[in-house]
Design an enzyme around this catalytic site. Sequence first.
Site, PDB file in Angstrom:
ATOM      1  CE  LYS A 170      -4.141   1.735   2.212  1.00  0.00           C
ATOM      2  NZ  LYS A 170      -5.213   1.424   3.125  1.00  0.00           N
ATOM      3  CG  ASP A 219     -14.487   3.817   2.981  1.00  0.00           C
ATOM      4  OD1 ASP A 219     -15.436   4.137   3.139  1.00  0.00           O
ATOM      5  OD2 ASP A 219     -13.312   3.914   2.726  1.00  0.00           O
TER       6      ASP A 219
END
Lengths: 255, 210
Positions: free
Chosen positions: A45, A150
């Site tokens: 990431k 989220d």
Amino acid sequence: MSGDFPLPPILQTPCSSEPVLITQGAEGRLYKTTYLTPNLPCALKYRPPKPWRHPTLDARLTKHRILSEARILSRCRREGIRVPGVYASDEVGGWLMLEWVPGAPVRVRINEALGDRQSGIEEDEGLKDLMRRIGKAIGDMHAVGVVHGDLTTSNMMLSPKPLNEVDGEPEGQKGCLEGEIVIIDLGLASGSLLIEDRAVDLYVLERAFGSTHPRAECIFDQVLEAYNGTFKQAPAVLKKLEDVRMRGRKRSMIG
Amino acid sequence: MSSEIEVVQLDHIPSRHVIHLALFQDVGNAEFLHKQLLSRNADFEYAFVDASVIVSRLHLLSAVFKAVTSASNDVLKTPNVHSEIVANLAASNNVRNHAHSVIQMTDAPQIAEAYRRYGVSTATKNLVAVKVAENGSPSTEQIAEHLAKNVEGTQVPATDEKLASTADMSKVFKYYKLNGLNWLDKIKDHSAKQKEVEMLVVGAMALRGL
């Protein structure tokens, strides 16, 4: 293919295989590469520098986000919550190397299972069972004091169960609803024990679910029902969810 | 006595660094080796790791990966890449804390503690030796020869099986704070449990120094 972007420096180092760009989000990019050896896939990431931000501020924000995600992931793992483990991180280089989660996003599996059906979804036991496993996974995460920030069906993977056994498809079969729910992308997650924060977490998922899978909205109650049984404060969270539905995600500033 | 040594290829490591790895069992001169480190004898620039605290290759090589990455980014926290490997084996001391509430202690006592726990000591029975050569110096032959000459012990391949057999899990659990994790204790399948332990250990190391 590694996309149209220049590779981050860490991926310009020698590696046994070419990195593959998996997704590109607003904040960063996700690559599939390997950690240490060719047989250990990992997710990298990467948060690239944002040229529109002041460099000092940018470095601080990137560092803070890398750190907080790494800490939350490690904390979840220690508590036995299924999230990707952290292999390595570099807050200056702006990257996290995470355990590769085989399988497919829950969103994909639900859509495969729905196909073009218009009816009979309410009686689909396979899908309903998946909903219950989602509710349980979220409840377990909330129980240890982590809220995701989220939750969507894209931020959960359905990972075929025998992680070690090599028989069958490692990424699972199309339309197959079996497997383990692994919550991913904890970039916006934080530690919280507040009923309010947990309720907002569920609300965000409920809204996202309704727009991503409108035909399956009728079975979303299974998520909440399973959630209800996972920890002591869960019923209070569901009660709070009713308030949050009335007013939306943001708390009113009036009064 | 064989003087073979394993050259480990790691992904995402600049090619000028060549990593050498050897495992010695029943080491008879740990005290001597320990002394060379204490006196900073430049001929003994190795990461000498007590094998009892290593659960697998992934565990050990994660520390090596991090150290070599730090060396090539010029951000070592210890005198050299070898001491960095040993220091990197230490777990984060703030896994449970929140981002803002951590009062940073100075690094030095933690690093000394890491050497004591993970490095060679006078009590070491089985020893992992890691040497990171840069730009071909010293050569693999020189390293193999020097180790064979100076470590009294049986050199065996540093496989996962061997490392698992030389690991002292009670120490590992203590150092990486894995005691009291009920979900972990409940895992019946031995290899599944080992995998979880390995991931927790690597995760704890990844957070260290952040």
